[in-house]
Write an enzyme that holds these catalytic residues in place. Structure first.
Site, PDB file in Angstrom:
ATOM      1  N   HIS A 214      43.970 -37.096  44.724  1.00 56.22           N
ATOM      2  CA  HIS A 214      44.528 -35.753  44.621  1.00 56.22           C
ATOM      3  C   HIS A 214      45.448 -35.617  43.408  1.00 56.22           C
ATOM      4  O   HIS A 214      45.414 -34.615  42.705  1.00 56.22           O
ATOM      5  CB  HIS A 214      45.301 -35.449  45.914  1.00 56.22           C
ATOM      6  CG  HIS A 214      45.968 -34.127  45.940  1.00 56.22           C
ATOM      7  ND1 HIS A 214      45.366 -33.011  46.448  1.00 56.22           N
ATOM      8  CD2 HIS A 214      47.190 -33.735  45.511  1.00 56.22           C
ATOM      9  CE1 HIS A 214      46.187 -31.982  46.347  1.00 56.22           C
ATOM     10  NE2 HIS A 214      47.304 -32.393  45.773  1.00 56.22           N
TER      11      HIS A 214
ATOM     12  N   SER B 153      42.104 -25.897  45.979  1.00 59.13           N
ATOM     13  CA  SER B 153      41.470 -26.031  47.292  1.00 59.13           C
ATOM     14  C   SER B 153      42.487 -26.442  48.349  1.00 59.13           C
ATOM     15  O   SER B 153      43.473 -27.115  48.048  1.00 59.13           O
ATOM     16  CB  SER B 153      40.373 -27.093  47.210  1.00 59.13           C
ATOM     17  OG  SER B 153      40.935 -28.317  46.818  1.00 59.13           O
ATOM     18  N   HIS B 154      42.279 -26.027  49.572  1.00 54.01           N
ATOM     19  CA  HIS B 154      43.069 -26.516  50.706  1.00 54.01           C
ATOM     20  C   HIS B 154      42.116 -26.722  51.887  1.00 54.01           C
ATOM     21  O   HIS B 154      42.344 -26.218  52.987  1.00 54.01           O
ATOM     22  CB  HIS B 154      44.200 -25.540  51.049  1.00 54.01           C
ATOM     23  CG  HIS B 154      45.507 -26.225  51.270  1.00 54.01           C
ATOM     24  ND1 HIS B 154      46.401 -25.854  52.226  1.00 54.01           N
ATOM     25  CD2 HIS B 154      46.074 -27.285  50.650  1.00 54.01           C
ATOM     26  CE1 HIS B 154      47.462 -26.639  52.190  1.00 54.01           C
ATOM     27  NE2 HIS B 154      47.287 -27.520  51.231  1.00 54.01           N
TER      28      HIS B 154
ATOM     29  N   GLU C 188      55.658 -33.193  52.622  1.00 55.19           N
ATOM     30  CA  GLU C 188      54.975 -32.065  51.986  1.00 55.19           C
ATOM     31  C   GLU C 188      55.551 -30.741  52.467  1.00 55.19           C
ATOM     32  O   GLU C 188      54.849 -29.734  52.525  1.00 55.19           O
ATOM     33  CB  GLU C 188      53.474 -32.137  52.264  1.00 55.19           C
ATOM     34  CG  GLU C 188      52.817 -33.329  51.626  1.00 55.19           C
ATOM     35  CD  GLU C 188      51.307 -33.366  51.800  1.00 55.19           C
ATOM     36  OE1 GLU C 188      50.745 -32.409  52.356  1.00 55.19           O
ATOM     37  OE2 GLU C 188      50.705 -34.357  51.379  1.00 55.19           O
ATOM     38  N   SER C 189      56.818 -30.739  52.838  1.00 58.64           N
ATOM     39  CA  SER C 189      57.439 -29.474  53.251  1.00 58.64           C
ATOM     40  C   SER C 189      57.218 -28.427  52.176  1.00 58.64           C
ATOM     41  O   SER C 189      57.304 -28.709  50.986  1.00 58.64           O
ATOM     42  CB  SER C 189      58.943 -29.674  53.470  1.00 58.64           C
ATOM     43  OG  SER C 189      59.153 -30.445  54.632  1.00 58.64           O
TER      44      SER C 189
ATOM     45  N   ASN D 263      41.047 -27.481  39.929  1.00 60.89           N
ATOM     46  CA  ASN D 263      41.263 -28.677  40.730  1.00 60.89           C
ATOM     47  C   ASN D 263      39.957 -29.244  41.253  1.00 60.89           C
ATOM     48  O   ASN D 263      38.898 -28.623  41.154  1.00 60.89           O
ATOM     49  CB  ASN D 263      42.344 -28.426  41.801  1.00 60.89           C
ATOM     50  CG  ASN D 263      41.826 -28.260  43.198  1.00 60.89           C
ATOM     51  OD1 ASN D 263      40.804 -27.633  43.459  1.00 60.89           O
ATOM     52  ND2 ASN D 263      42.529 -28.859  44.139  1.00 60.89           N
TER      53      ASN D 263
ATOM     54  N   SER E 147      38.210 -31.300  44.528  1.00 62.18           N
ATOM     55  CA  SER E 147      38.350 -31.713  45.922  1.00 62.18           C
ATOM     56  C   SER E 147      37.183 -32.626  46.283  1.00 62.18           C
ATOM     57  O   SER E 147      36.039 -32.181  46.367  1.00 62.18           O
ATOM     58  CB  SER E 147      38.366 -30.484  46.837  1.00 62.18           C
ATOM     59  OG  SER E 147      38.419 -30.885  48.188  1.00 62.18           O
TER      60      SER E 147
END
Lengths: 744, 78
Positions: free
Chosen positions: A60, A107-108, A326-327, A551, A553
Site C-alpha cells: 500500500h 480505492s477503499h 489509522e484514526s 493508486n 489496489s
C-alpha cells in the site's frame, strides 16, 4: 515463549538483546525484507521500528510490486499545465493564470467489504484529506462502485451500506457528488471495488508540499484523537501478542466523523491563507508513521518526535499502536516556531485539538521518544524511499487464448423485430446500464451551488471561479474488457472517460487512475497489471495528457480467484465556458439525430452478450486514438443541442438515455444491420442532436470523422424505423425500475 | 428482555464526543467521557426460556447490533 518482552522495547534494548525473535512474518514482512531492515539499522529493529517498517514497506505504501511499471507514467510528457504530479498527495493542474485544480482517485475496497458503511465513508474522507493537503479546498467528489452479482447475498448487504457510506460522509461534509459509475459482475462477489475521487481548487501560489524543512520548525498533529482504529489495516496483523492481548488488540474498523473532517478542513485552509504552514501531510492508511517518515524523508533533514504527546482516545495504547493507528481526520503540519501559538489558537477556535509533537532537526535521523525512552532511531529515507522494489514475474495466462477465441460475435442473435425489441428492453434494464438514480439520489449533487452538470449526465461539470470557467470530470472502467485484453481494456476506460468529458464541450487535460487487480504474486495478475499500465501510458501519449496521480489496489480476490482486472480511469477536462456546455438529452423536437464515429461489429465483452447469453469472451472493441481525438475536436466546436457518449449498452443505451432525459422521443433509421447498430460497443462514438446537421457534417468531414444522420427528435416513443417502437413510458419503466426492485 | 448495544471500546464514537463537547456550554463540568449506545426492550410471547433467549441473542447479533463494530449485552428485566 521464553522471556516476557519488556513493556517498552527501546533502542537500547534492541542493542542489548540483539537476538530477540520478532514477529516480522505476522506483520507481512518477508525474511529478506527483515534482514534488510537489520542491515539498514545495524541492529535488530525495536518493536516500534518493526511496526513502522512493516507499514512503510507494505504494498500500500511502498508500491513495491507496481513501481517498476508505474515509472512509465512518470516518463509521459508533463504538458505545460501540471504543477505537481506523481509522488505528491495528488496531481495539480493549472486552469488559469491564478487558479489550479487538484484531483485524485483512491480505492477503499477491503475496508468496504468488512464494514460497508464505514469503509466507504472513510474512503471518501481519506481522498478529501489528500486534496486538502495539496493546499486546495475540496469542492466535489465522485465514486466508482463495483459489486458482485445482484443475486449474491453479499451484494445485498454491501450495496446499501456502501452507498449510504459514500452519501453519509460526502453529504455531511457538504461536497456535491457529481458522478461516477456503478457496475455488477460475479467477479466481484466477495470483493467489491469502492473507488472515490475528489476534486479541489486552489490559488496557484497556495500549493503545499509534504516536506519537513527548516531545522527548529515544530511538528503539529491536529484533528481527531488517536485511537485503536484500523491497527493492522495496512500491514496484516498488529502484534505477536495478539493471542494473549484480548479483544482490545483486535484490528478495529475505522469510524469516520465528517464533522471533524469539516472543521479540520476549515482550520487547515485558514492556516494556509494566513501563511502559517511550511509543510503539510494528511494521515491516511498508514497513519502517523507514514506522515512523519514521508515528511522527514522529503525534507532531507531529521525529526524528533515525542510520541507520548499525541492525544489518545484510550490511555492504554502502546507506542507501536500510536504509530500504526489509522484514526481518521488527522493532519500533520510543519510550522515555524514563531507561528506555533497562532496555529494552536486558530485550531482551538475551530474546535480542533492541536498538539506540538515534535521538531525538525538537523540530525538526519527520525527519532521517536516514548515517556523519555528512545523507541525509534532510523534514517527516514530507509522507511519512505528505500523500501524494497520487486520486478515480479509476469506470464500471460494460458487460458486467455481460449477466452479470446470464444467470440460474442458468433452468438445467436434475435431473429425477429419483436425479439430485437425485447432484447433492447432487457439491455437497458440490466443493472450495468439501467438508471442509477436509486444510488445517486442518495447523494447531494448541487450543494455549494457550483454544479453545472451531474448524474445522469456523462460527466460532472463545475464552475470553479464564479465565472464561465469550468472543470469537467468523469470516472470510468470496464472490468470485462480488461479481462479479455488488459491493454485494450485500460485504453477503453481512458477513452471512455476522456469522451465523457469531451461530450460536454470540455478539453481533457489530465488523468488519474485506480488500478484494481488480484495478487501481484500471481504472474498472470502481474501480467495483467503490466499491460494495464502500458495501455494507459500509451493512451495518454496519444491523447497528449499526463497521468497526475492515482493508486494501485492489489490482492482483490476471493480465495485464489482474482477479480476481473479493473482499471478505473478519471479524466479531468477544462471547459472555457460552462454556459455553453452540451447536455446529454435530446433538447428540441425537429432536431436532427446524428451518430458520430464508426460502428463495427464489436459485441465481445458487451452488455448484450452478458444479458442475452451470460457470455464473456472474444476481443474487446478496438481503440483508435486518432478517431477519438477527431471526435473530441468535433464535440468542442460543432453546434450541438445534445451529445451523449456511447459505451456499455451501445446505441441502445445511448438512445434510451437521450430520450428519457427530457421525455422527448426520436425516430431513427438504422439501415444495414439494426442489431449490430444497436448493441455494438465500438469506441470513439457519440450520439448527438442538432438544429444544424450540415454544420456538424462539415465539422466531421474536416476532422476526418465518420458521421451518420440517423433520424430526428420528436414524439413520445423511441422508433426504430422498419423494426419496432417503444413508448417512452414503457422504456422508462424498464430503465428506471431495476435498482429500486433489487435494493428497495 | 433488554438488549443494550454499545460501540466496541476501541471504536470511535462521534455522537458520544459531540455530547461531551456540548457539556461545557451547558455549564456541566467534571465529565471525562461519554459513550452513546442503543437500548432495546423486547417482550416475548409465552415463557422466557433458553429457546427464547437464543432467538433474541440471534436477533441482537444480526439485526440490532453490527458485530463488526458493536458489542451487545442481554439481560432479563421485570
Amino acid at each position: 515463549m521464553t522471556v516476557a518482552p519488556p513493556t517498552v522495547d527501546t533502542v537500547a534494548n534492541a542493542v542489548d538483546d540483539p537476538d530477540l525473535e520478532q514477529p516480522y512474518a505476522e506483520l507481512g514482512l518477508a525474511p529478506d525484507e527483515y534482514a534488510r531492515i537489520r542491515e539498514a539499522l545495524g541492529r535488530r529493529p525495536t518493536e516500534c521500528e518493526l511496526s513502522m517498517y512493516s507499514i512503510m514497506w507494505s504494498e500500500h505504501c511502498s508500491y513495491k510490486s507496481s513501481r517498476v511499471h508505474l515509472r512509465q507514467f512518470g516518463d509521459l510528457p508533463k504538458g505545460d499545465r501540471m504543477l505537481a504530479g506523481i509522488g505528491e498527495n495528488a496531481g495539480v493542474v493549472a486552469v488559469s493564470d491564478t487558479l489550479a485544480v487538484t484531483f485524485k482517485a483512491e480505492s477503499h475496497n477491503h475496508p468496504s467489504y468488512v464494514e460497508p458503511y464505514q469503509g466507504a465513508a472513510t474512503g471518501v474522507g481519506g481522498i478529501v484529506r489528500d486534496i486538502l493537503a495539496m493546499g486546495a479546498r475540496p469542492v466535489a467528489v465522485m465514486d466508482s462502485l463495483r459489486f458482485g452479482d445482484v443475486d449474491h447475498p453479499d451484494t445485498r448487504r454491501l450495496v446499501p451500506g456502501v452507498v449510504a457510506g459514500v452519501g453519509g460522509y460526502g453529504n455531511c461534509l457538504g461536497l456535491p457528488n457529481v458522478g461516477g459509475e456503478i457496475a455488477f459482475d460475479p467477479s466481484y462477489n466477495g470483493n467489491p471495488l469502492v473507488n472515490a475521487l475528489c476534486l479541489g481548487v486552489l490559488p496557484r501560489e497556495r500549493l503545499q508540499t509534504a516536506k519537513a524543512s527548516g531545522v527548529g520548525n515544530q511538528v503539529i498533529l491536529y484533528g481527531a484523537r488517536t485511537g485503536r482504529d484500523g491497527i493492522g489495516g495496512v500491514s496484516v496483523l498488529a502484534s505477536a501478542t495478539f493471542s494473549d492481548g484480548g479483544p482490545a488488540k483486535r484490528p478495529a474498523v475505522q469510524v469516520g466523523d465528517p464533522f471533524q473532517e469539516k472543521i479540520v478542513t476549515e482550520a487547515t485552509l485558514e492556516m494556509y491563507d494566513r501563511g502559517l504552514v511550511v509543510g503539510i501531510q494528511d494521515l491516511g492508511g498508514a497513519g502517523f508513521t507514514c506522515a512523519i517518515s514521508e515528511t522527514a524523508a522529503a525534507g532531507g533533514l531529521g525529526m524528533h518526535v515525542t510520541l507520548d504527546a499525541v492525544p489518545l482516545r484510550e490511555a492504554s495504547m502502546e507506542p507501536w499502536e500510536v504509530l500504526s493507528s489509522e484514526s481518521q481526520e488527522r493532519m500533520l503540519a510543519i510550522v515555524a516556531p514563531e507561528s506555533v501559538e497562532e496555529v494552536l489558537a486558530l485550531c482551538h477556535r475551530w474546535g480542533v485539538i492541536a498538539t506540538v509533537v515534535g521538531e525538525v532537526t538537523g540530525s538526519g535521523r527520525l527519532e521517536v521518544d516514548w515517556h523519555g525512552e528512545r523507541v525509534v532511531d532510523v534514517v527516514p529515507a530507509t522507511l519512505a524511499e528505500d523500501g524494497p522494489v520487486y520486478d515480479r514475474p509476469l506470464a500471460r495466462p494460458a487460458s486467455l487464448d481460449a477466452l479470446q477465441a470464444d467470440r460474442a460475435e458468433d452468438l445467436p442473435r434475435p431473429t425477429s423485430s419483436a425479439a430485437l425489441r425485447a432484447e433492447l428492453l432487457r439491455v437497458v434494464a440490466s443493472p450495468n446500464v439501467c438508471d442509477p438514480s436509486w444510488v445517486t439520489d442518495q447523494y447531494d449533487r448541487y450543494v455549494l451551488r457550483d454544479t453545472v452538470l451531474a448524474q445522469p449526465e456523462d460527466a460532472g461539470l463545475l464552475r470553479i471561479d464564479g465565472g464561465p470557467l469550468g472543470v469537467a470530470l468523469a470516472l470510468d472502467g470496464n472490468g470485462r474488457y480488461a479481462a479479455l485484453d488488459p491493454y485494450v481494456g485500460a485504453q477503453l476506460a481512458l477513452a471512455e472517460a476522456a469522451r465523457n468529458v469531451a461530450v460536454t464541450g470540455a478539453e481533457p487535460v489530465a488523468v488519474t487512475d485506480c488500478l484494481n487487480v488480484g495478487s501481484p504474486e500471481d504472474p498472470g495478475v502481474m501480467w495483467q497489471f503490466a499491460e494495464i499500465v502500458r495501455g494507459i501510458a500509451d493512451g495518454c501519449r496519444a491523447l497528449e495528457v499526463p497521468v497526475t496521480g492515482g493508486n494501485v489496489s492489489f490482492y482483490n480476490q476471493t480465495g485464489d480467484v482474482p477479480i476481473n482486472p479493473t482499471p478505473v480511469v478519471g479524466v479531468l477536462g477544462i471547459h472555457s465556458d460552462v454556459t455553453a456546455r452540451t447536455p446529454m438529452g435530446f433538447a428540441r423536437a425537429g432536431d436532427a439525430v446524428l451518430l458520430l464515429g464508426t460502428t463495427r461489429e464489436e459485441l465481445s465483452g458487451s452488455e448484450w452478450a452478458w444479458v442475452a447469453h451470460r457470455h464473456l469472451g472474444g476481443l474487446p472493441p478496438a481503440v483508435d486514438w486518432a478517431a477519438e481525438r477527431a471526435l473530441h475536436a468535433v464535440l468542442a466546436q460543432a453546434p450541438l443541442a445534445s451529445a451523449h457518449d456511447l459505451s456499455t449498452g451501445g446505441l441502445a443505451s445511448a438512445l434510451t438515455e437521450a430520450c428519457l432525459r427530457n421525455g422527448l422521443g426520436a425516430t431513427v433509421t438504422l439501415d444495414d444491420g439494426t442489431f449490430v447498430a444497436l448493441f455494438s460497443e465500438s469506441a470513439g462514438r457519440a450520439l448527438v442532436s442538432t438544429p444544424s446537421p450540415e454544420a456538424v457534417e462539415d465539422a466531421c468531414a474536416a476532422a476526418g470523422l465518420a458521421c451518420l444522420r440517423i433520424g430526428e427528435v420528436g414524439g413520445t416513443a423511441l422508433v426504430v424505423a422498419g423494426a419496432f417502437e417503444i413508448g417512452l413510458t414503457e422504456l422508462a419503466a424498464a430503465h428506471t425500475g431495476t435498482l429500486p426492485a433489487l435494493f428497495g | 428482555m433488554v438488549v443494550d448495544v454499545m460501540l466496541k471500546p476501541e471504536i470511535l464514537d462521534p455522537q458520544g464526543q459531540a455530547i461531551l463537547g456540548a457539556l461545557p456550554s451547558l455549564g456541566v463540568s467534571g465529565i471525562a467521557a461519554v459513550r452513546q449506545g442503543k437500548h432495546f426492550e423486547i417482550d416475548v410471547d409465552g415463557e422466557m426460556d433458553e429457546d427464547a433467549l437464543g432467538r433474541i441473542r440471534d436477533l441482537a447479533g444480526t439485526l440490532l447490533a453490527n458485530p463488526v463494530i458493536e458489542d451487545f449485552a442481554l439481560r432479563v428485566e421485570g
